[in-house]
Design an enzyme around this catalytic site. Structure first.
Site, PDB file in Angstrom:
ATOM      1  N   GLU A 282     -15.506  10.401   2.709  1.00 29.46           N
ATOM      2  CA  GLU A 282     -15.887   9.933   1.297  1.00 29.46           C
ATOM      3  C   GLU A 282     -17.576  10.026   1.320  1.00 29.46           C
ATOM      4  OE1 GLU A 282     -15.024   8.330   4.019  1.00 29.46           O
ATOM      5  OE2 GLU A 282     -15.592   6.336   3.858  1.00 29.46           O
ATOM      6  N   ARG A 283     -18.158  11.273   2.101  1.00 34.00           N
ATOM      7  CA  ARG A 283     -19.632  11.197   2.351  1.00 34.00           C
ATOM      8  C   ARG A 283     -20.186  12.236   1.642  1.00 34.00           C
ATOM      9  NH1 ARG A 283     -20.309   9.926   8.339  1.00 34.00           N
ATOM     10  NH2 ARG A 283     -19.582   8.291   8.712  1.00 34.00           N
TER      11      ARG A 283
ATOM     12  N   CYS B   7     -18.911  19.489  15.706  1.00 33.42           N
ATOM     13  CA  CYS B   7     -18.225  18.940  17.391  1.00 33.42           C
ATOM     14  C   CYS B   7     -18.233  20.567  18.472  1.00 33.42           C
ATOM     15  CB  CYS B   7     -16.805  18.926  16.873  1.00 33.42           C
ATOM     16  SG  CYS B   7     -15.926  20.204  16.491  1.00 33.42           S
TER      17      CYS B   7
ATOM     18  N   PHE C 295     -16.716  14.479   7.950  1.00 35.07           N
ATOM     19  CA  PHE C 295     -17.950  14.650   6.647  1.00 35.07           C
ATOM     20  C   PHE C 295     -18.804  16.395   6.852  1.00 35.07           C
ATOM     21  CE2 PHE C 295     -20.824  13.462  10.159  1.00 35.07           C
ATOM     22  CZ  PHE C 295     -22.050  13.843   9.893  1.00 35.07           C
TER      23      PHE C 295
ATOM     24  N   LYS D 205      -7.053  12.673   2.839  1.00 30.67           N
ATOM     25  CA  LYS D 205      -8.031  11.815   2.264  1.00 30.67           C
ATOM     26  C   LYS D 205      -9.481  12.096   2.997  1.00 30.67           C
ATOM     27  CE  LYS D 205     -10.686   8.765   4.493  1.00 30.67           C
ATOM     28  NZ  LYS D 205     -11.578   9.405   4.076  1.00 30.67           N
TER      29      LYS D 205
ATOM     30  N   GLU E 234     -22.387  10.492  22.075  1.00 26.85           N
ATOM     31  CA  GLU E 234     -22.325  11.014  21.035  1.00 26.85           C
ATOM     32  C   GLU E 234     -23.748  11.578  20.611  1.00 26.85           C
ATOM     33  OE1 GLU E 234     -19.236  12.515  18.567  1.00 26.85           O
ATOM     34  OE2 GLU E 234     -19.789  14.746  18.903  1.00 26.85           O
TER      35      GLU E 234
ATOM     36  N   SER F  14     -14.195  10.815  14.408  1.00 25.63           N
ATOM     37  CA  SER F  14     -15.135  10.530  16.055  1.00 25.63           C
ATOM     38  C   SER F  14     -13.713   9.708  16.836  1.00 25.63           C
ATOM     39  CB  SER F  14     -15.706   8.799  15.387  1.00 25.63           C
ATOM     40  OG  SER F  14     -15.571   8.228  14.590  1.00 25.63           O
TER      41      SER F  14
HETATM   42  P1  NAD Z   1     -15.508   9.561  11.496  1.00 30.73           P
HETATM   43  O1  NAD Z   1     -14.666   8.870  12.485  1.00 30.73           O
HETATM   44  O2  NAD Z   1     -16.515   8.154  10.617  1.00 30.73           O
HETATM   45  O3  NAD Z   1     -14.918   9.110   9.702  1.00 30.73           O
HETATM   46  C1  NAD Z   1     -13.821  10.350   9.665  1.00 30.73           C
HETATM   47  C2  NAD Z   1     -12.961  10.422   8.720  1.00 30.73           C
HETATM   48  O4  NAD Z   1     -12.060   8.565   9.403  1.00 30.73           O
HETATM   49  C3  NAD Z   1     -13.742   9.890   7.516  1.00 30.73           C
HETATM   50  O5  NAD Z   1     -12.784  10.179   6.653  1.00 30.73           O
HETATM   51  C4  NAD Z   1     -13.387   8.317   7.139  1.00 30.73           C
HETATM   52  O6  NAD Z   1     -13.183   8.076   6.062  1.00 30.73           O
HETATM   53  C5  NAD Z   1     -12.394   7.314   7.878  1.00 30.73           C
HETATM   54  N1  NAD Z   1     -13.225   6.728   8.547  1.00 30.73           N
HETATM   55  C6  NAD Z   1     -14.228   6.448   9.350  1.00 30.73           C
HETATM   56  N2  NAD Z   1     -14.291   4.549   9.725  1.00 30.73           N
HETATM   57  C7  NAD Z   1     -12.533   4.776   9.168  1.00 30.73           C
HETATM   58  C8  NAD Z   1     -11.525   3.478  10.352  1.00 30.73           C
HETATM   59  N3  NAD Z   1     -13.013   2.360  10.351  1.00 30.73           N
HETATM   60  N4  NAD Z   1     -10.207   3.222   9.959  1.00 30.73           N
HETATM   61  C9  NAD Z   1     -10.159   4.383   9.428  1.00 30.73           C
HETATM   62  N5  NAD Z   1     -10.432   5.257   8.996  1.00 30.73           N
HETATM   63  C10 NAD Z   1     -12.101   5.342   9.039  1.00 30.73           C
HETATM   64  O7  NAD Z   1     -16.054  10.935  12.278  1.00 30.73           O
HETATM   65  P2  NAD Z   1     -17.287  11.877  10.602  1.00 30.73           P
HETATM   66  O8  NAD Z   1     -18.668  11.028  11.396  1.00 30.73           O
HETATM   67  O9  NAD Z   1     -16.846  11.690   9.267  1.00 30.73           O
HETATM   68  O10 NAD Z   1     -17.218  12.982  11.329  1.00 30.73           O
HETATM   69  C11 NAD Z   1     -18.127  13.032  13.005  1.00 30.73           C
HETATM   70  C12 NAD Z   1     -17.202  13.573  13.703  1.00 30.73           C
HETATM   71  O11 NAD Z   1     -16.299  13.903  13.694  1.00 30.73           O
HETATM   72  C13 NAD Z   1     -18.331  13.395  15.206  1.00 30.73           C
HETATM   73  O12 NAD Z   1     -18.081  12.316  16.300  1.00 30.73           O
HETATM   74  C14 NAD Z   1     -17.495  15.128  15.179  1.00 30.73           C
HETATM   75  O13 NAD Z   1     -17.492  14.957  16.932  1.00 30.73           O
HETATM   76  C15 NAD Z   1     -15.664  14.552  15.157  1.00 30.73           C
HETATM   77  N6  NAD Z   1     -15.227  15.665  14.829  1.00 30.73           N
HETATM   78  C16 NAD Z   1     -14.624  16.204  15.905  1.00 30.73           C
HETATM   79  C17 NAD Z   1     -13.949  17.643  15.991  1.00 30.73           C
HETATM   80  C18 NAD Z   1     -12.840  18.141  16.719  1.00 30.73           C
HETATM   81  O14 NAD Z   1     -12.114  19.438  16.106  1.00 30.73           O
HETATM   82  N7  NAD Z   1     -12.718  17.730  17.364  1.00 30.73           N
HETATM   83  C19 NAD Z   1     -14.394  18.288  14.505  1.00 30.73           C
HETATM   84  C20 NAD Z   1     -15.556  17.920  13.129  1.00 30.73           C
HETATM   85  C21 NAD Z   1     -15.784  16.830  13.961  1.00 30.73           C
END
Ligand code: NAD
Length: 498
Positions: free
Chosen positions: A175-176, A280, A148, A172, A383, A225
């Site tokens: 969804e937020r 991140c 998101f 994909k 985090e 994450s």
């Molecule tokens: P998230 O892991 O909740 O979601 C990321 C994606 O995974 C979304 O598209 C979501 O729909 C999907 N997802 C969520 N739960 C799932 C599940 N149980 N099974 C399968 N798919 C699932 O992350 P977020 O809250 O959207 O983003 C924040 C996180 O992203 C933070 O931890 C941040 O540090 C990380 N981030 C990392 C980088 C990097 O390059 N390392 C860059 C940006 C963000």
């Protein structure tokens, strides 16, 4: 209320029964519904992409690059519209939303170099009458699953290289905040991308699992994450796909006694609290070396933090950062802040009970500063992804370096010092993917690559830069003998080239 769609084969397509709420984080109101794709919907989108891909893969790379060139123009044309839609769903300020689009756009600019980046290698006369050459070919249909916090930048980081290499791409998005990815798809169509080459399927775990289990999908790029990154890496790899997953972070900034303390404090304010800490590459841990350094730093941070302006993006330049993305994210930050207090850290700036008149239902979190944080505390290990900066005091450079090295995350890090020797030692020894020297958020530019180490990154190639063209292509090596060779008779043994 608006009901959003998927983007399939060049058109908006309504979803099925399942939908999720999309909030305006500044007001707390539900502003749209986003469809959550079923496995059957995802499979159909992938099948349509597979049918469209061969013609796109066979299009010469310069023509594909021209689509990207036009896409850059359209992104610039619609910058204000994109930023507004982004801020409305994410909550970040308009200048920050423009930065989100801009950092993605720069990767599209890099992709205009695809004809050059896709050139293979050639060895003339590897043997008598023998030439050897390698080709970079598209993988076919590939997918990206994005978070998101950068709803424009990260989809652009994924789709630009994937499409420029001749693949069809299934996105994909989170969804937020799904509106901007749909707008990007519309712009790519306008730029000349053939239908079916970019499919945007909105959804949750069901859609993600459908992508991971679909045999047509050749590669998956994920950002989000760490627990989800590990899950996607394991399941995608088990299904024989090429997978790269980028996860969470806990970025340390070391402040040496010789640093310019005002500059270090300014840097920490932007890096720690910008975008409400939902980056991140945000700095979430300050490690001053020596108590005198720590005291000088805290003394400078407090007035700067107290001046921070927190508010809705609609307040324009008058706001430093906006709300966090959901009520659940806010509750998680508050829980971790409380754990810090309970576990003995000193809350120097208390952002609890922050409230904004007229926006009482918004997901705003006031800025927090902790001092005397220790490594076993939850606020240090986890985090937080919010406007909370933790200070861990170190007595020596080696101790400070050890904290950053021992943490399970390894996305970004920084050192502030005037001493070149210390800076060089830090850059050489630190086990973190992106390093800043007097630069608090060292996000590499589009033509370098972006990626963390340890539990911040899984897979062996980074995002954007030359690595992205390696990730989205596979190499084929051809050995060709013209024109005699075979006519001299069969060969039964491997032998060295003459
Ligand atoms: P998230 O892991 O909740 O979601 C990321 C994606 O995974 C979304 O598209 C979501 O729909 C999907 N997802 C969520 N739960 C799932 C599940 N149980 N099974 C399968 N798919 C699932 O992350 P977020 O809250 O959207 O983003 C924040 C996180 O992203 C933070 O931890 C941040 O540090 C990380 N981030 C990392 C980088 C990097 O390059 N390392 C860059 C940006 C963000």
């Amino acid at each position: 209320m608006e009901t959003l769609s998927h983007w399939i084969s060049g058109a908006h397509v309504k979803g099925g029964d399942r939908h999720a709420d999309v909030f305006n984080p500044a007001t707390g109101e539900v502003q749209a519904k986003v469809p959550l794709a079923s496995k059957a919907e995802v499979d159909a989108a992938i099948a349509a992409a597979a049918a469209a891909q061969p013609a796109w893969g066979a299009t010469n790379p310069q023509r594909r690059a021209r689509v990207m060139m036009e896409f850059v123009r359209l992104l610039n044309r619609d910058m204000d519209k994109l930023a507004e839609a982004l801020s409305r769903e994410h909550g970040k300020t308009i200048p920050d939303a423009k930065g989100d689009v801009q950092r993605g756009l720069e990767v599209i600019e890099f992709c205009i170099g695809a004809p050059h980046l896709l050139k293979g290698e050639f060895t003339d006369s590897a043997g008598p009458g023998i030439d050897m050459y390698s080709l970079r070919q598209p993988l076919g249909v590939v997918a990206g699953i994005t978070p998101f916090n950068f709803p424009a930048m990260i989809p652009l980081w994924k789709m630009g290289p994937a499409l420029s290499c001749g693949n069809a791409f299934i996105l994909k998005p989170s969804e937020r905040d799904p509106s901007v990815p749909l707008m990007l798809a519309e712009l790519l169509k306008e730029a000349g991308l053939p239908d079916g080459i970019l499919q945007v399927v909105n959804g949750d775990k069901e859609a993600v699992d459908a992508i991971l289990d679909n045999e047509t999908i050749q590669a998956v790029g994920f950002v989000g994450s760490t627990p989800i990154a590990q899950y996607i890496y394991a399941r995608g790899c088990a299904n024989g796909k090429r997978v790269q997953c980028f996860g969470g972070a806990k970025n340390h900034m070391i402040i040496m006694p010789d640093a310019d303390m005002d500059k270090a404090a300014d840097a920490l304010i932007g890096a720690g609290y910008g975008a409400a800490g939902e980056r991140c590459m945000a700095i979430s841990v300050a490690v001053p070396v020596g108590d005198a350094t720590a005291d000088a730093l805290i003394e400078r941070l407090i007035p700067r933090i107290e001046k921070l302006k927190v508010g809705p993006y609609t307040a324009g330049d008058d706001v430093d950062y906006g709300p966090v993305v959901t009520a659940a994210a806010k509750a998680n930050i508050e829980k971790l802040v409380q754990s810090g207090i309970d576990q003995g850290a000193k809350l120097v700036v208390d952002g609890r009970n922050f409230s904004l008149q007229g926006y009482e239902e918004g997901f705003f979190v006031g800025p927090h500063l902790f001092d005397h944080v220790t490594t076993e505390m939850d606020i240090y290990r986890k985090e937080i992804f919010g406007p909370v900066l933790s200070t861990v005091r170190a007595q020596t450079y080696e101790e400070a370096l050890g904290y950053a090295m021992d943490h399970e995350y390894g996305n970004g890090t920084a050192i502030f010092t005037r001493d070149g020797d210390t800076a060089r030692d830090f850059a050489a020894r630190i086990n973190v993917g992106m390093v800043g020297i007097n630069v608090p958020i060292p996000v590499p530019l589009a033509y370098h690559t972006f990626g963390g180490w340890k539990k911040s990154g899984f897979g062996d190639l980074n995002q954007h830069g030359p690595d992205s063209f390696r990730f989205y292509t596979r190499t084929k090596t051809v050995t060709a003998r013209w024109p005699s060779g075979i006519r001299e008779g069969g060969e039964f043994n491997f032998k060295a080239m003459d």
